[in-house]
Each structure stands twice: as structure tokens, then as C-alpha cells.
Write a protein that holds these residues in place. Sequence first.
Motif, PDB file in Angstrom:
ATOM      1  N   GLN A  70     -10.967   0.285   3.868  1.00 37.54           N
ATOM      2  CA  GLN A  70     -11.311  -0.101   5.230  1.00 37.54           C
ATOM      3  C   GLN A  70     -12.001   1.058   5.967  1.00 37.54           C
ATOM      4  OE1 GLN A  70     -10.812  -3.155   5.741  1.00 37.54           O
ATOM      5  NE2 GLN A  70      -8.977  -3.843   4.665  1.00 37.54           N
ATOM      6  N   ALA A  71     -11.487   2.273   5.703  1.00 35.72           N
ATOM      7  CA  ALA A  71     -12.084   3.442   6.363  1.00 35.72           C
ATOM      8  C   ALA A  71     -13.510   3.662   5.872  1.00 35.72           C
ATOM      9  CB  ALA A  71     -11.222   4.676   6.082  1.00 35.72           C
ATOM     10  N   ALA A  72     -13.707   3.442   4.557  1.00 35.39           N
ATOM     11  CA  ALA A  72     -15.056   3.614   4.005  1.00 35.39           C
ATOM     12  C   ALA A  72     -16.010   2.609   4.639  1.00 35.39           C
ATOM     13  CB  ALA A  72     -15.016   3.439   2.477  1.00 35.39           C
ATOM     14  N   CYS A  73     -15.514   1.398   4.861  1.00 32.26           N
ATOM     15  CA  CYS A  73     -16.351   0.379   5.502  1.00 32.26           C
ATOM     16  C   CYS A  73     -16.638   0.762   6.955  1.00 32.26           C
ATOM     17  CB  CYS A  73     -15.660  -0.982   5.452  1.00 32.26           C
ATOM     18  SG  CYS A  73     -15.544  -1.666   3.789  1.00 32.26           S
ATOM     19  N   ALA A  74     -15.595   1.233   7.616  1.00 29.43           N
ATOM     20  CA  ALA A  74     -15.759   1.606   9.023  1.00 29.43           C
ATOM     21  C   ALA A  74     -16.792   2.710   9.181  1.00 29.43           C
ATOM     22  CB  ALA A  74     -14.416   2.035   9.605  1.00 29.43           C
ATOM     23  N   ALA A  75     -16.755   3.645   8.227  1.00 34.92           N
ATOM     24  CA  ALA A  75     -17.681   4.774   8.308  1.00 34.92           C
ATOM     25  C   ALA A  75     -19.125   4.323   8.209  1.00 34.92           C
ATOM     26  CB  ALA A  75     -17.351   5.778   7.210  1.00 34.92           C
ATOM     27  N   LEU A  76     -19.324   3.152   7.599  1.00 29.86           N
ATOM     28  CA  LEU A  76     -20.701   2.692   7.405  1.00 29.86           C
ATOM     29  C   LEU A  76     -21.087   1.588   8.381  1.00 29.86           C
ATOM     30  CD1 LEU A  76     -20.684   2.833   3.546  1.00 29.86           C
ATOM     31  CD2 LEU A  76     -22.253   4.079   5.039  1.00 29.86           C
ATOM     32  N   VAL A  88      -9.549  -8.662   3.839  1.00 29.43           N
ATOM     33  CA  VAL A  88      -8.176  -8.292   3.511  1.00 29.43           C
ATOM     34  C   VAL A  88      -7.693  -9.222   2.408  1.00 29.43           C
ATOM     35  CG1 VAL A  88      -5.812  -8.335   4.389  1.00 29.43           C
ATOM     36  CG2 VAL A  88      -7.694  -7.449   5.817  1.00 29.43           C
ATOM     37  N   CYS A  89      -7.057  -8.631   1.402  1.00 28.69           N
ATOM     38  CA  CYS A  89      -6.482  -9.479   0.353  1.00 28.69           C
ATOM     39  C   CYS A  89      -5.056  -9.821   0.737  1.00 28.69           C
ATOM     40  CB  CYS A  89      -6.499  -8.750  -0.980  1.00 28.69           C
ATOM     41  SG  CYS A  89      -5.725  -9.742  -2.255  1.00 28.69           S
ATOM     42  N   PRO A  90      -4.788 -11.104   1.021  1.00 27.92           N
ATOM     43  CA  PRO A  90      -3.473 -11.470   1.551  1.00 27.92           C
ATOM     44  C   PRO A  90      -2.400 -11.704   0.491  1.00 27.92           C
ATOM     45  CG  PRO A  90      -4.894 -13.379   1.531  1.00 27.92           C
ATOM     46  CD  PRO A  90      -5.700 -12.253   0.946  1.00 27.92           C
ATOM     47  N   VAL A  91      -2.767 -11.627  -0.791  1.00 27.97           N
ATOM     48  CA  VAL A  91      -1.755 -11.858  -1.824  1.00 27.97           C
ATOM     49  C   VAL A  91      -1.621 -10.634  -2.706  1.00 27.97           C
ATOM     50  CG1 VAL A  91      -2.006 -14.362  -1.897  1.00 27.97           C
ATOM     51  CG2 VAL A  91      -3.439 -12.932  -3.372  1.00 27.97           C
ATOM     52  N   ALA A  97       1.053 -10.595   0.459  1.00 32.06           N
ATOM     53  CA  ALA A  97       1.019  -9.140   0.615  1.00 32.06           C
ATOM     54  C   ALA A  97       1.541  -8.767   2.001  1.00 32.06           C
ATOM     55  CB  ALA A  97      -0.406  -8.644   0.433  1.00 32.06           C
ATOM     56  N   ASP A  98       1.810  -7.492   2.156  1.00 32.28           N
ATOM     57  CA  ASP A  98       2.206  -6.997   3.471  1.00 32.28           C
ATOM     58  C   ASP A  98       0.937  -6.886   4.310  1.00 32.28           C
ATOM     59  OD1 ASP A  98       3.097  -5.695   5.665  1.00 32.28           O
ATOM     60  OD2 ASP A  98       3.614  -3.823   4.637  1.00 32.28           O
ATOM     61  N   VAL A  99       0.476  -8.038   4.809  1.00 33.38           N
ATOM     62  CA  VAL A  99      -0.836  -8.085   5.442  1.00 33.38           C
ATOM     63  C   VAL A  99      -0.929  -7.214   6.690  1.00 33.38           C
ATOM     64  CG1 VAL A  99      -1.978 -10.156   4.633  1.00 33.38           C
ATOM     65  CG2 VAL A  99      -0.106 -10.357   6.245  1.00 33.38           C
ATOM     66  N   ALA A 100       0.193  -7.081   7.406  1.00 32.47           N
ATOM     67  CA  ALA A 100       0.143  -6.316   8.651  1.00 32.47           C
ATOM     68  C   ALA A 100      -0.357  -4.907   8.399  1.00 32.47           C
ATOM     69  CB  ALA A 100       1.530  -6.286   9.307  1.00 32.47           C
ATOM     70  N   SER A 101       0.076  -4.316   7.248  1.00 27.76           N
ATOM     71  CA  SER A 101      -0.291  -2.920   7.010  1.00 27.76           C
ATOM     72  C   SER A 101      -1.775  -2.771   6.649  1.00 27.76           C
ATOM     73  CB  SER A 101       0.591  -2.327   5.909  1.00 27.76           C
ATOM     74  OG  SER A 101       0.249  -2.918   4.676  1.00 27.76           O
ATOM     75  N   VAL A 102      -2.385  -3.830   6.109  1.00 25.15           N
ATOM     76  CA  VAL A 102      -3.813  -3.705   5.812  1.00 25.15           C
ATOM     77  C   VAL A 102      -4.686  -4.250   6.932  1.00 25.15           C
ATOM     78  CG1 VAL A 102      -3.732  -3.559   3.297  1.00 25.15           C
ATOM     79  CG2 VAL A 102      -3.647  -5.784   4.398  1.00 25.15           C
TER      80      VAL A 102
END
Lengths: 368, 200, 331
Positions: A70-76, A88-91, A97-102
Motif C-alpha cells: 500500500q505504501a509503494a502504491c501511495a508513493a506513486l 485489499v485482499c479480504p480472504v 482476513a483481518d481486513v481492518a489492518s490492511v
Amino acid sequence: MTTATTKTSTATAVTPPAIGYCDLGASIRFPRAPDEESVKDLVRAARRGGVSTVVVDVSGQPPVDNARFQAACAALQGHDGVRVVPAVCPVQGGGLADVASVERPAAWATREAPGSSWLVPDEVRFVYKLPAPVDDAVLLRRVAETARARHALVVAPSVDGALAAGAVAVEGAVATRLGLPALPEAAEVLGIGRILTIAKLTGARFHVAGIFTAAGAALLASSGNDRVTGSVFASHLLLDETALLARRYDTRLLRRPPLPTSSSRLALIAAVKEGTLLVSSGHAHVPRRERDLEPVRATPGGTALASTARLLRPLLGDDVLARSFGVLPTRCLGDTTTPVRPPPVPPGLDAPSTDDDDLARCLQEFSR
Amino acid sequence: MVDVPASVEARRVLDDDDVRRVVARLAHEIDDRVRADARGPLAVDAAALALVGIRTNGAHLALRLADELARVRGSRPDVGLLDITLYRDDVLAGGAMPVLRGTEIDFDVEGRPVVLVDDVLYTGRTVRAALDALLDLGRPSLVRLAVLVDRGLRELPIAADFVGRAVETARGERVRVQLREEGHAEDGVHVAVGVERRRR
Amino acid sequence: MTTKGVLSLPHLMGIEGLTRDDATLLLDTARSFIEVNTRQLKKVPALRGRLVALMFFENSTRTRLSFELAAKRLSADTLSFSSSGSSVSKGETLLDTAANIEAMKPDLVVVRHEASGAPWMLERVMSGAIANAGDGNHEHPTQALLDAMTLLHRSQRQPKDGLAGKTVCIVGDISRSRVARSNMLLLPLLGAKVRVAGPATMLPAGLRDVYDVEVFDDVDEALCSGAPVDAVMMLRIQKERAARAVMGSDDDYAVGYGLTKDRFARVLARNDAALVMHPGPMNRGVEIDAEVADSPHSVILEQTETGVAVRMAVLYLLALGHSRGVEGGAA
């Protein structure tokens, strides 16, 4: 590109192009091996292909904590006039998956990174992407309910995973002749049927990516649920399964889902022209070491982002292309504020850029 | 490489009648020689004489010789047909496309006097291949060679025991043997100018 | 156009693409080699000094031995590479292996692989002529040639006469069978009528569009209706995967689709000269009853003997074409 001028100011003031082609179907590997494509490569390809918005997910086995991605995407964000929506991959494993953390880094990447406050908060805050079909209706329902609660769009493959497992072709004369593992076209009816049912049950927004059969496209069109959209990959509009016969066991022709039958391909083109189906690139870079393998072992996929618009233009025309690969996908992301007009043709769109584009190279070799 | 049409400068070496007479003479020579070998120190079994013709024309000639020998000796010798394609030293080296017809020798050559029969003796390479092929089938007591035409220009130390007609030829010439069995109206042997097909 | 005495194609990738002339030439040549194989000294110098690479990426002792013996009887040198997919997991790919073998400059490459299309991969990186010894579910041309050879021999016909008037029924998992695919091309090419039978899930989609065959999901109908069957070809059931995927047990398969004594008796009642064929190895008691497999109608061992001659013919003709630069396509 007309919007490119705004990029010259400071990073915080970058405004991504209001409209351009919008691709819901690119994926990338992260972290990547040295011979694999980087997020930066992807952004460059998008720029070359006139794509101003690209949803990108981590293919394969996505790490739950993909904050670095996500950070790499944000940087671009806004780089080269391209806005990047990290999905976000939800599974994970067999469960949610622990979606909140991603989601937190994803939110930062899509809304709070410099110049990227463009997703409409109440409509679509995130994009969830299922890297593989979820056959388990219980899990799919949980994904959908979570997505509904968190304002996420779920991008999902169109097929039933069990019927599609290992298949590199569609059941029929071509697959039979070549002895290739194949899936029945019904695999897509099952897959889309499951998604439509769960979508109705939960009210979640879905986008079915990579529709490859006439029956699948018809089922989606007849659903009457405007919260479920679907798209077809560029390669599936340009090539059909007879290409497998023409170029025996050329692993660049392996796609997931497999290339359509010729009649399905014509129906898909018609659906795009009618406006019931969107277009996406299906871009997924496969390194040579996974490509130069036996057909049943090689990884399906291929790069197409840089040439999707250029290759589809002669087939669809400017207006249809602008709608199916521009306006409608942008709407899927909840961006209703964007003025509806055909995206400008980026410079150099007609120039072939085949060195790093499998689809363009395949077609070029075909035409010889 | 284009062959000069045979009709332009072909000279006839043997005509239909010649071929008949030459085959008859060869049969007598073979019979005489086998009898001598039987009486001599080799002490071969003359009754066990077998002819082995090299496909294609040699095979036809062997069958004709067998008929003649039947008249001369009262008994027809066994005849085998030998395909030497698999033994040729140029089989994978280009040139004329070899056509495998198969060897048909339904008797045991072990311990028997064998006369190898071919139409033209040239470089000797065909005979070399035929000897290899024959010896792979067993161990004859002796092997002699009969040819319709000896055109000289040997490349190997090989000589024929029975020669129908010796003809002086040049490298650039071709010896064409026409036999009725191959659909020709009459037998005949011609020497034609043209680029040879290096087979013999 | 076929040049007499040589195949029209540079490789034997499959039966697909062969002309009737090619098939006749292969079978005629194989007959010549059957004669060689009856000699005391079963060896000819035709391929002396040529290198035949045997690349077996899948366990197949019988086919490998058959090709190896064929190469040796033609006096070729052989280079044997065997692996059961394990070296692939060690990181070496098919193309890596091919590049290593190519460095030894083989004139002929015999390849067996569990993936359909593997010979096509090799063709791109190797310069020798390629003989497909079985690729995945795709083709197994030498097996089909020897099946045809056996049928010709048993009906006392010459290759040029073909198999017109003969009816062959192929029974089993057609979907996963390379033997079936090659036979469904070769037998009709030679003029035979072919029926295929198996459980519906073992009959791949589009069979009738691709092959000139009749398709049955009822084995008794396939065997005992219409013209009497001249030969029944039973395919091996992959006990581990296929039988269970389709049937509850091996017994279920035997009852439903196996060549039981009763079933074969009904075939014999319509044609007492009917033959039983099997590409082997057999699962006695599953797809074929043990007594049927050992009956005088069974040509299963004879098929093994003919195999060497067929493979000699393939190697010889490919070497011949290779040395003369036969190019691909329908030139």
C-alpha cells in the motif's frame, strides 16, 4: 495529456487526471523478484496506455499485512498522471482476513496520500479483490457483508473455482484436440450465479472480472442488479481459442480464465458495445521462468496495460472504448463527480510498444 | 543438377536379344564354376547353390538366372532378394531418396555357396553394402559376384566373378538398365551422357 | 506432396498432420524391420554414428526400452535421460534440460512427458528431428501405429490396403487418453470405422467435431449394435484418479465399462475373430478381465513385439527426412 500540466506543481498539489481510461483488472506481485514487474513499471505502462486510474492487487498469495504494498502504491500516487488504487485482499487461507489492518494503509494510499483524495467516501472507500474464486458461499457471504459495511467494491473472478481448477482451455473441440485440461463454460454460470445471489442477499457491490462466456455475460446482463458489474479482459475480445490451434502450445496464450470460444468472443464484443459489459486489461506480468514451461505448468497471464486501448480501438471505436474502459469503470469506483466525456487520446497511443507487452506482441506475430 | 535427356546421346550397349544371351551365358559360367568349386579344394556343396539378387534390377536378374540354371542343371537354385538400403554408406547423406523394399530371403544362407547378383558394377560400394547385409544374415561357405554390366571406375577393391559385358564409361555418363519386369517393352542397356547418380 | 520414401513432416509430433501416404510409408517400413527382427543378427547399420536422445520425463519403462532397442538395432548411439518430474521441482525446467541435451547435438530426440505439448516446447530449442513418445493427454503416435500394424497383420493386409471395412471400438477414459487420441486419428485415416465408449464424464466435449468417430456412453451398445466389432481396444484406467472420480469403486467400473467375460462373449457371438487390444499396463479385473486378457483373442503381447519395429521405422524415416532437410508444413 491535458491534465499532465498540473503535475508540475508540488507533490501535495498534484491532481490526478479527472478522466482517462480506467482499468479495474491489473495485478502485480509484491514483494517482487528482480525479474518481476514493479509498481513503478505498472504505472509507466498505464501512462503509455492512456490509463489514468488503475486498480491493482497483489496476485498469488497476498500477505495479510500488505502495508508495504500500500505504501509503494501511495508513493506513486499521481506519478506520470496515474492514480493507483491498491486493492485489499479480504480472504486469507480459508477465512476472512483481518481486513481492518490492511484497510488502514489502503485508505491512506487511496484517499490520504498526496493528490489522491478522489474516491467518494460514502460510495466506495476501498476495493477488495479476490485473487482466486471463492466457492465457499459462507465465506463469500462474509466477504460481501464486510464489504457492504465498509463501503468496499468486491472485484471477483467469474468462475467456479473447483470446476476451473487447472484448466487452461474451454471444453470443446480445441481442448479435446490438443489434450489440454479444460473447464466447462458452465463454470462461469455457476460462479456468476453465486456472486449474484450473495450480492442480492447482502446488498454488496461486486465487479465480476474476466467474463469469458456468452452465457456468463447474458446472466449478468439479466440480473437487474446495478450494484453488480462485469468486465471482459482485452485479450478475450481480441483472441479466441482457435489461437491455441494456430500457435500450438504457445504459453503466452494461456489466460486465466482461458480464451473464449469464437462464438462467445463475438457475444462479448456485442455486450461491450451494448454497454452491459466493461473492459479491463487483465494485466498480470509473468516472468520468463514461469512462462517457458509446459502448457499445464506455465503460469497464465500476460502484460496488456500499455496496449489495451490501442488494440481495442479498431474493434470498438472511440466512443465505446471511452465508455467501457473509461466512464463505466470510473463509476464502478463510485466516482460520480467525474464529468462524462470520452477520455483524450494520449500521445503515442498508436505507436506500438511491444517489447514489454505480451498481448501486443502475440497479435503482432499473429498478423504476420 | 539436370540430366541430359537420355535419348539425345544414348548409346546402346546391349539390346533385348543380347540381354537374353548374356543371362544364358552367365548361368552356364556360374554352373561351371560351382561344379569346379565342388571338385576343388573348397569342396563346396554345389547342390546348395543359392542366388541373392540386389534389389531392384539385381533381384530380377537373379530370378532369370535361376530359371536358366534350372534348365542347365535340372534343379532351380534358391533365390533371395536383398534390400541393401539400410547398409548404404550414403543412406543419410543426400542424393537419391532410398526406398526400403525389404529383404526377402526365406532360406538360411549359413554354409551355402551364394552368388550375389546385380545389374551394374561401378564404384563397388553397393557390393560392399550387399556383402555386409548378406553376412549379417549368416555365414555362407563362399560368395561370388555376377553382374550384367561392369562399367569400371571402381573405388573399392572389389571384382566380379561373372561379367555379362564390360563397358568402358566416363564419370559423367549414366548406365541405364531397362528390364521387362520394370514395365519396359524390351530389355536393353544404354550408356547416356548426363550427370551420374552416384549410387554404384 | 509427399516425396516417395520420406515423410511429409520433419517430426512425428502426433498422428495429426500425417497423410495417408505417410502412414502407409511408416507401416511399410515397419514391416521391413519386422523381417530384420526375425534375423539371428537383429541389427542394421542404417543409423551408425547418429545420436538418438531419449528424453523421458515420465516413468515409462516399456516405451523407453522399446525405443532404446529400436535405436540400437539401427546402430545409433543413444543418450538416455529419465526423470519423473523430480528434477523439475529442483528448479531445472524442461527447456534447461533440453538445452543441456541439445549441446550434445542429437540427430533424433524421443520425448515422453506428462504435459500435453511438451514436444512442441522442445521443437523450439532443439535442432534434431523429434519423435513424440507420448505427451500428456494429447498423442502417442507410435502406439497407434503399432496398433494399426497389429490389426493389419491379423487381418493379413498390406499397409496400402488399409483397414477399410474394419470396426474398432475404443473403451475407457477417452478424455485422458493419448492412445485414444492418436488412434482416433490413425484408424479412420486408414479407412477403419471407430467407435469410442466410456462414462460420459470420460468423453471429452466436441469428440465428434474433431474425430471421425461414433460416440457411445453405453459400452454394450457400442460393442453389440450395428456392424460387428473386429477389435476392442481397452484403455488403462488410472486407478488413482479417474475411476474414483467417476465411479465409486473399481468394481463399479468393471461392471459398467470393463471388458468382462460375459461382455466379450457377446462380442464373440457376433464376430468370433474379434481381437482384444490394450496399450498396457493392464489393470486385470478392472478394465479387462484376466481371462479375456490371456485368451487367444488377445494380441497384447504381439503388440509389444511389433512396437520395436514400428519405432525403428519412425527413427529411420525421421533420420532420413532430417538428413535431407524436410521442412514442416504441407509443402
